[in-house]
Design an enzyme around this catalytic site. Structure first.
Site, short mmCIF file in Angstrom:
data_model
loop_
_atom_site.label_atom_id
_atom_site.label_comp_id
_atom_site.label_asym_id
_atom_site.label_seq_id
_atom_site.Cartn_x
_atom_site.Cartn_y
_atom_site.Cartn_z
N ARG A 226 0.88 -1.18 0.00
CA ARG A 226 0.00 0.00 0.00
C ARG A 226 0.91 1.22 0.00
NH1 ARG A 226 -5.30 1.27 3.57
NH2 ARG A 226 -6.06 -0.14 1.97
N HIS B 42 -7.44 0.71 -6.43
CA HIS B 42 -7.63 -0.16 -5.25
C HIS B 42 -8.27 -1.48 -5.73
CE1 HIS B 42 -7.81 -1.39 -1.22
NE2 HIS B 42 -8.69 -0.56 -0.70
N GLN C 148 -10.08 -4.10 -3.39
CA GLN C 148 -11.38 -3.67 -2.87
C GLN C 148 -12.48 -3.95 -3.89
OE1 GLN C 148 -12.05 -2.24 0.34
NE2 GLN C 148 -14.06 -2.90 -0.34
N ASP D 231 -17.36 6.84 -1.36
CA ASP D 231 -16.10 6.74 -0.61
C ASP D 231 -15.89 8.08 0.09
OD1 ASP D 231 -13.61 5.92 0.31
OD2 ASP D 231 -12.63 5.97 -1.66
N CYS E 238 -16.29 1.18 0.74
CA CYS E 238 -15.08 0.39 1.04
C CYS E 238 -14.67 0.52 2.50
CB CYS E 238 -13.95 0.79 0.11
SG CYS E 238 -13.42 2.51 0.30
N ARG F 111 -13.21 -9.05 1.66
CA ARG F 111 -11.81 -8.74 1.31
C ARG F 111 -10.94 -9.96 1.59
NH1 ARG F 111 -9.73 -3.55 1.35
NH2 ARG F 111 -7.79 -4.61 0.81
N1 NVA Z 1 -10.12 6.30 -1.35
C1 NVA Z 1 -9.73 5.93 0.00
C2 NVA Z 1 -9.92 4.46 0.21
C3 NVA Z 1 -9.56 3.97 1.59
C4 NVA Z 1 -9.69 2.48 1.71
C5 NVA Z 1 -8.29 6.33 0.25
O1 NVA Z 1 -7.46 6.16 -0.67
O2 NVA Z 1 -7.97 6.82 1.33
N1 CP Z 2 -11.14 -0.50 2.52
C1 CP Z 2 -9.86 -0.52 2.94
O1 CP Z 2 -8.91 -0.74 2.16
O2 CP Z 2 -9.72 -0.33 4.28
P1 CP Z 2 -8.36 -0.09 5.09
O3 CP Z 2 -7.86 1.27 4.70
O4 CP Z 2 -8.77 -0.18 6.52
O5 CP Z 2 -7.38 -1.15 4.70
#
Ligand code: NVA
Ligand code: CP
Length: 310
Positions: A109, A136, A139, A225, A265, A293
């Site tokens: 990540r 992502h 997800q 989101d 998500c 997930r």
């Molecule tokens: N769009 C959000 C998703 C978090 C799982 C982010 O990138 O923070």
């Molecule tokens: N939806 C998701 O990826 O959650 P986290 O940021 O908690 O991993």
């Protein structure tokens, strides 16, 4: 990749896999989930190690990959920017060369997709995108699987995206093109999706709406989101005013199909991108979505490490 090394597959974007591979993964996820629910041991990844590298925070991604890998008999190494040399400017290429000599699969990540791609280009083992600024895919893998579990095939259906043109939105667009559904997308002005990032073959699988209510009209699934994704916190204030009308509320759900689902998500901010009565209401499947997930990622790791079973 060096000559002589076996062919490895990565999962860096949703479009890295074909429709028939997704059909296979969804079948495997259902089998793996059923075994988990029945407390049946299934440990095909004994002696395999997953390295998880987090440059941004996580709850679901960490727990789902970590628990999933242990359940399959493997083990996990958890690294963050702060507690590894990644935070002290060791080149990502060198990190990839080293880490991939010691583990069997890597989940990352991070911020820029280009960083993930550099890692993958220098890795001897499969690399999975656990979220970047651009995409992502894990997800959306879970989201589509959750839709199928509740309603059957997603082909021909309409998914309404209400909110930021972010990593989730780009990935939904890729999924629509591959799996044959349509995305109705409504974002505030200035926060549109980036079609170069989405990288679609055509514009046939999405429609853009100024009014979020119109995007939801007749939809089979409504999803949103956070207004501010990780890494964009300095824009918080500007986003708060720009996104004020992009809150999925009961009125939006009322114009969707009567059996429409709601997904998010997570993490969610009730009263911002979604009303509490929607996310906590009867059409919401967010807890199944979060749980899934783990099941889809177990299927994904099994596929990347062992290929097709049977
Ligand atoms: N769009 C959000 C998703 C978090 C799982 C982010 O990138 O923070
Ligand atoms: N939806 C998701 O990826 O959650 P986290 O940021 O908690 O991993």
């Amino acid at each position: 990749m060096k000559p002589g090394l076996p062919l490895i597959r990565h999962y860096l974007q949703f479009k890295d896999f074909r429709a028939e591979e997704y059909a296979y993964l969804f079948e495997r996820a259902a089998i793996i989930k059923k075994r988990f629910k029945n407390y049946e041991k299934y440990t095909p990844l004994v002696d395999r190690t997953l390295a998880m590298i987090f440059e941004k925070a996580s709850t679901r991604t960490r727990v789902s990959f970590e628990a999933g890998m242990y359940q399959m008999g493997g083990s996990v190494v958890h690294l963050t920017t702060g507690d590894s040399q990644l935070g002290r400017a060791e080149p990502v290429e060198d990190s990839a060369r080293v880490i991939s000599r010691m583990v069997d699969i890597v989940m990352i990540r991070t911020y820029e997709q280009s960083k993930l791609e550099s890692f993958a280009a220098h890795s001897r083992v499969p690399v999975i995108n656990g979220l970047t600024n651009e995409y992502h895919p894990c997800q959306i893998l879970a989201d589509v699987y959750t839709y199928i579990e509740h309603r059957g095939s997603i082909a021909g259906k309409v998914v309404a995206w209400v909110g930021d043109g972010n990593n989730m939105a780009h990935t939904w667009l890729q999924a629509a093109e591959i799996l044959g559904f349509t995305v109705h997308i409504s974002t505030p002005r200035g926060y549109e999706v980036n079609l170069d990032v989405a990288g679609l073959r055509s514009a046939d699988s999405f429609k853009v709406f100024k009014d979020p209510l119109e995007a939801c009209r007749g939809a089979d699934l409504v999803t949103t989101d956070v207004w501010t994704s990780m890494g964009y916190e300095s824009e918080n204030e500007a986003r708060r005013s720009a996104f004020a009308d992009w809150c999925v509320d009961a009125e939006m759900m009322a114009v969707a199909k009567p059996d429409a689902l709601f997904m998010h998500c997570l993490p969610a901010h009730r009263g911002e991108e979604v009303a509490a009565e929607v996310i906590d209401g009867p059409q919401s499947v967010v807890w199944d979505e979060a749980e899934n997930r783990m099941h889809v990622q177990k299927a994904l790791m099994e596929y990347l490490l062992l290929g097709r079973i049977g």
